[in-house]
Structures are given as C-alpha cells and as structure tokens.
Design a protein around this motif. Structure first.
Motif, PDB file in Angstrom:
ATOM      1  N   GLY A   1      47.885  13.372 -28.000  1.00  0.00           N
ATOM      2  CA  GLY A   1      48.988  12.528 -27.561  1.00  0.00           C
ATOM      3  C   GLY A   1      49.204  12.559 -26.072  1.00  0.00           C
ATOM      4  N   ALA A   2      48.122  12.798 -25.319  1.00  0.00           N
ATOM      5  CA  ALA A   2      48.235  12.914 -23.862  1.00  0.00           C
ATOM      6  C   ALA A   2      48.047  11.579 -23.149  1.00  0.00           C
ATOM      7  N   GLY A   3      48.095  10.475 -23.889  1.00  0.00           N
ATOM      8  CA  GLY A   3      47.951   9.165 -23.260  1.00  0.00           C
ATOM      9  C   GLY A   3      46.545   8.932 -22.759  1.00  0.00           C
ATOM     10  N   THR A   4      46.413   8.671 -21.488  1.00  0.00           N
ATOM     11  CA  THR A   4      45.099   8.393 -20.886  1.00  0.00           C
ATOM     12  C   THR A   4      44.539   9.603 -20.157  1.00  0.00           C
ATOM     13  N   THR A   5      45.008  10.783 -20.496  1.00  0.00           N
ATOM     14  CA  THR A   5      44.510  12.015 -19.877  1.00  0.00           C
ATOM     15  C   THR A   5      43.780  12.846 -20.925  1.00  0.00           C
ATOM     16  N   PRO A   6      42.503  13.176 -20.706  1.00  0.00           N
ATOM     17  CA  PRO A   6      41.629  12.801 -19.591  1.00  0.00           C
ATOM     18  C   PRO A   6      41.315  11.296 -19.589  1.00  0.00           C
TER      19      PRO A   6
END
Length: 244
Positions: free
Chosen positions: A77-82
């Motif tokens: 659930g870190a979005g676009t990271t990495p």
C-alpha cells in the motif's frame, strides 16, 4: 553483452549477413549525381531490435519477476514507491542474474562457434534454442502445454520435447509464468492483509472509524518488511523458484 547476443540468436541469423549485401547502396544517376538507399539488411536488423522486448517477455524470467514486484508494492500500500523505473531495473537485473547460465550455454554452444565460422547460421540457430527450450520446459505446466497443443490443431501430444515448436512453447510458458507469479503474489499479500485487518479492528473498537486504517497500518507494514529483510527474501525466493 552475452544475454543480448543470446536474444539475437533467437532470430534466424542468416538474415543478418547475406554475402555481398551492403548496408548502404550507392546508385549513380544519369546526370552524374549519386543517391543512397538502405538495403534489406538494415531493415531486418532494425526489425530484430524492435522485437527484442517481446522476446524478453515471452522467453525469460522477466514476466514472473515484474508481476511479483508489482503485487508486492500493491500489498504494502505504498502507492508508487518504489517507482516503476526502480521495479523495472530490479526486474531486469534479476532476470540477467537468473538467465545468465542459460545465455552462457547459448553463447558457448551456438554464438561463439558461429562467430568463429565453425558453424553455419542454421546450425547456430538450432543450437541456440536448446538451452532456452530446456529452461522454458522446466517452467511450463503440462495442462498449459496441452491446451495450446490442442489449440494449434494437433489432436495427439508431442512424442518428445524436441518436436514442440516455439509457437506453442512461448504462449504456454507465458501463461504458466502468469499463474506462478499470481500464486507467489497471493502468498505475499497474506501477512500485509492480516496487518490491515488487525489495525482496522483496533480502530473500530476505539471508535476511530473516520481514520483510514491505511495511514496507521503502512508504517507497521514497512517496519515488518524491513525487519525481516523482505527485499532479500523476495529476490532469493524468485531466484529459487526457477530452479528445476
């Protein structure tokens, strides 16, 4: 680079260097001027370069790796990271690491003898496929191979693996890789899903229903992933998953 030469070996190499075929043709016009035109050799070479990404997808471990990494990022659930560029770079280097023994065998048995003029282009093309076919066959599921065999119009299974054409082997390999990648992704989702459920239950019991559970669970998921050295575990698991 050996892996690039190995991928180029998948295309009939006799189309690359026909005797007496120059890359640029100079034509003298009646008025004394000259015109230049590119020959078929350059067109074939550019076509081969354009299909290399497709060959990377359907004949190597790249598909499984990039799907697992993308599902891992979504599970955290870190979005676009990495970022996508980092995931693609990691997937490419892991692919090069996993496929290097295959590419080395292709170079030793086909590419090097052809460059030393010890083997014809047709023989080199056949020999270059053997290590790659062995790698792909070790990952193909029998039911996927049987399905594409039936779709190709063949009623009976192939008597030996040498008879299986690449047109049947490539889609069978790709479908099998998709299944395996989603199975690994499912296993990666479970611990992160448990953390989300626990955090959501705690917030619900405390009456903090307006607070998004993702805001609270994300630091815990990142901490858990770092503590267990998750990236090393995922990379080693992916590498071991290709061991026959």
């Amino acid at each position: 680079m050996p892996w690039l030469l190995a991928l180029l070996a998948l295309i009939p190499v006799d189309a690359l260097a026909a005797p007496g075929l120059d890359a640029v043709t100079v034509v003298s016009n009646p008025d004394g001027s000259q015109s230049y035109s590119l020959t078929l050799q350059v067109l074939v070479f550019m076509t081969i370069i354009s299909v290399l990404p497709g060959l990377l997808l359907v004949t190597t471990s790249f598909t499984r790796i990039i799907i697992v990494l993308a599902l891992l990022r979504q599970a955290m659930g870190a979005g676009t990271t990495p970022s996508n560029q980092i995931l693609l770079g990691l997937a490419l280097f892991l692919t090069a690491f996993i496929m290097m023994p295959v590419f080395e065998r292709m170079h030793e048995t086909a590419i090097a003898p052809y460059l030393e003029e010890k083997m014809s282009a047709e023989q080199a093309f056949i020999e270059a496929q053997k290590p790659l076919r062995s790698f792909m066959l070790a990952q193909i599921r029998e039911d996927d191979l049987a399905m594409f065999t039936r779709l190709s119009g063949r009623e009976q299974p192939y008597a030996s693996t040498e008879e299986i054409p690449m047109t049947v082997m490539m889609p069978s390999f790709l479908i099998s890789e998709l299944k395996t990648a989603f199975q690994i992704g499912f296993m990666l989702f479970i611990p992160f899903l448990i953390i989300d459920i626990v955090v959501a239950s705690v917030l619900m019991s405390m009456g903090m229903m307006m607070l998004s559970p993702m805001i609270i669970s994300l630091p815990f998921k990142i901490m858990l992933f770092v503590v267990i050295d998750g990236w090393s575990l995922v990379a080693s698991t992916l590498a071991r998953s290709f061991v026959p």
